[in-house]
Design an enzyme around this catalytic site. Structure first.
Site, PDB file in Angstrom:
ATOM      1  CB  ILE A   1       9.894  -9.131  14.023  1.00 15.22           C
ATOM      2  CG1 ILE A   1      10.445  -7.785  14.525  1.00 15.22           C
ATOM      3  CG2 ILE A   1       9.842  -9.135  12.494  1.00 15.22           C
ATOM      4  CD1 ILE A   1      11.890  -7.499  14.100  1.00 15.22           C
TER       5      ILE A   1
ATOM      6  CG  ASP B   1       9.350 -18.581  19.723  1.00 14.21           C
ATOM      7  OD1 ASP B   1       9.136 -17.571  19.026  1.00 14.21           O
ATOM      8  OD2 ASP B   1       9.915 -18.521  20.842  1.00 14.21           O
TER       9      ASP B   1
ATOM     10  CB  THR C   1      12.108 -13.179  24.229  1.00 13.35           C
ATOM     11  OG1 THR C   1      12.484 -13.620  22.922  1.00 13.35           O
ATOM     12  CG2 THR C   1      13.352 -12.996  25.082  1.00 13.35           C
TER      13      THR C   1
ATOM     14  CB  ALA D   1      14.904 -17.992  16.360  1.00 14.06           C
TER      15      ALA D   1
ATOM     16  CE1 TYR E   1      21.339  -8.645  17.133  1.00 14.20           C
ATOM     17  CE2 TYR E   1      21.993  -6.625  16.019  1.00 14.20           C
ATOM     18  CZ  TYR E   1      21.048  -7.599  16.275  1.00 14.20           C
ATOM     19  OH  TYR E   1      19.824  -7.532  15.671  1.00 14.20           O
TER      20      TYR E   1
ATOM     21  CE  LYS F   1      20.822 -10.584  13.863  1.00 14.61           C
ATOM     22  NZ  LYS F   1      19.715 -11.508  13.590  1.00 14.61           N
TER      23      LYS F   1
ATOM     24  CG  PHE G   1      20.421   6.912  27.212  1.00 15.03           C
ATOM     25  CD1 PHE G   1      20.445   7.093  28.589  1.00 15.03           C
ATOM     26  CD2 PHE G   1      19.716   5.824  26.712  1.00 15.03           C
ATOM     27  CE1 PHE G   1      19.781   6.216  29.443  1.00 15.03           C
ATOM     28  CE2 PHE G   1      19.056   4.931  27.550  1.00 15.03           C
ATOM     29  CZ  PHE G   1      19.086   5.137  28.926  1.00 15.03           C
TER      30      PHE G   1
ATOM     31  NE  ARG H   1      21.064   2.732  25.614  1.00 12.04           N
ATOM     32  CZ  ARG H   1      20.134   2.143  24.870  1.00 12.04           C
ATOM     33  NH1 ARG H   1      20.346   1.904  23.599  1.00 12.04           N
ATOM     34  NH2 ARG H   1      18.997   1.799  25.389  1.00 12.04           N
TER      35      ARG H   1
END
Ligand code: UD2
Length: 327
Positions: free
Chosen positions: A14, A33, A37, A80, A147, A151, A208, A290
């Site tokens: 992104i 950065d 990744t 990031a 996660y 956030k 899945f 999943r």
């Protein structure tokens, strides 16, 4: 106008599209950065561009010395991150260090550096399994992963600290982003990258569960445009309130949904991905669902339209075609 925009994670998927959107608008850009990744080749277009500086550094470390002399900064776009829901379940402390602690420290740095705006990549993961689809920003947040929790916590920290330090914070709740430069080889990559890579090789796609689960897939170029609008738009004067709160009630720090509003079943995505690659005959395989999977996801998009003037423009078939052409 010559003040820079700092883009953390600017060499990533992104991030590099965001650099493109900012440069197209004439903004000076500083990329930070750590290249864990992110890739230098994602920035090769701006190799000789004096308006783009690339700094190798980790947002968990001291950013002050790394960025000294590169300002003044008008705004920070903070992309990031630890981006994997699955990894956050296995290593929640690592996720917390990057997604909450580093975000909070960067906001404090932004304030000290004189930046007036901080655009943060939040996620649809803050909602968990939404009560209603499409989901409005005013719906309760109930993240199902560290996660999503980090956030959401970061949104709250920015909502507390931004006003205190005179920095306008904008949290963009990104739905499922896809497009060129999303690494299909990564086990944490998105479904579109995985499906297109397999379809290109003529291999069957793995679904899945029964494939009835839905997602709101948004093309990365649209997301980069939303980020650029968030950098440039004075939200307080346009809405009379902070982003996300369209009720006229007391200001509440919230995010803005960045999606298309279109709810797509994964089985239908599989068919579209195969069509985009001319691999209709390759077939699909079904595997167990999943763990922790949400059933339905799509964005209510009115708030971003009202406060940023943002609407997603790239239709799925066109986005898939562009992504397949890049692979
Ligand atoms: C996405 C984001 C995540 C977080 C979350 C919020 C990505 C990569 N992840 O997780 O960061 O913001 O949304 O809810 O964008 N699937 C298959 N076959 C495959 C791969 C995936 O059927 O080979 C299914 C998968 O089970 C899921 C859907 O496709 O139902 C989307 O999977 P994903 O990994 O792209 O993204 P998601 O929604 O789990």
């Amino acid at each position: 106008m010559n003040d820079a925009v700092l883009v953390t994670g600017g060499a990533g998927f992104i991030g590099s599209h965001t650099v493109a959107a900012l440069r197209a608008a004439g903004r000076r850009v500083v990329v930070l950065d750590d290249f864990s990744t992110g890739r230098r080749e994602n920035l090769s277009e701006w190799a000789g561009d004096p308006q783009v500086a690339v700094v190798e550094g980790d947002v968990r470390g001291a950013v002050e010395p790394a960025l000294a002399g590169l300002g003044p900064f008008a705004a920070v776009v903070h992309l990031a991150a630890q981006t994997s829901v699955v990894r956050s379940l296995a290593a929640p402390i690592d996720d917390l260090d990057v997604n909450l602690r580093a975000t909070t420290r960067l906001l404090l740095w932004a304030a000290a550096a004189g930046a007036r705006r901080f655009v943060f990549a939040s996620s649809a993961a803050v909602y968990g399994e939404p009560r209603r689809v499409p989901v409005a920003e005013s719906e309760p947040t109930a993240p199902l992963s560290p996660y999503g929790a980090a956030k959401r916590a970061a949104e709250l920290y920015l909502g507390c600290l931004g006003p205190l330090h005179g920095v306008q914070t904008v949290c963009l709740r990104l739905f499922n982003v896809y497009g060129p430069r999303q690494d299909p080889a990564s086990p944490y990559s998105g479904v579109v990258a995985t499906f297109l890579a397999r379809a290109r090789r003529g291999e069957p796609l793995t679904i899945f569960g029964d494939g009835s689960q839905t997602r709101d897939l948004i093309y990365v170029g649209d997301v980069a445009r939303a980020i650029h609008l968030a950098v440039e738009t004075d939200l307080v004067s346009r809405t009379g309130d902070v982003p996300g709160d369209m009720s006229g009630g007391p200001p509440e720090p919230a995010g803005l949904n960045i999606g298309t509003g279109r709810e797509l079943a994964i089985v239908d995505l599989a068919a579209a991905a195969q069509r985009a690659c001319g691999a209709e005959g390759a077939g699909v395989r079904f595997a167990p669902a999943r763990a922790g999977e949400i059933a339905r996801s799509a964005a209510l998009t009115q708030a971003a339209a009202a406060s940023l003037g943002f609407r997603a423009e790239v239709e799925l078939d066109e986005g898939l075609r562009r992504t397949a052409a890049w692979l």
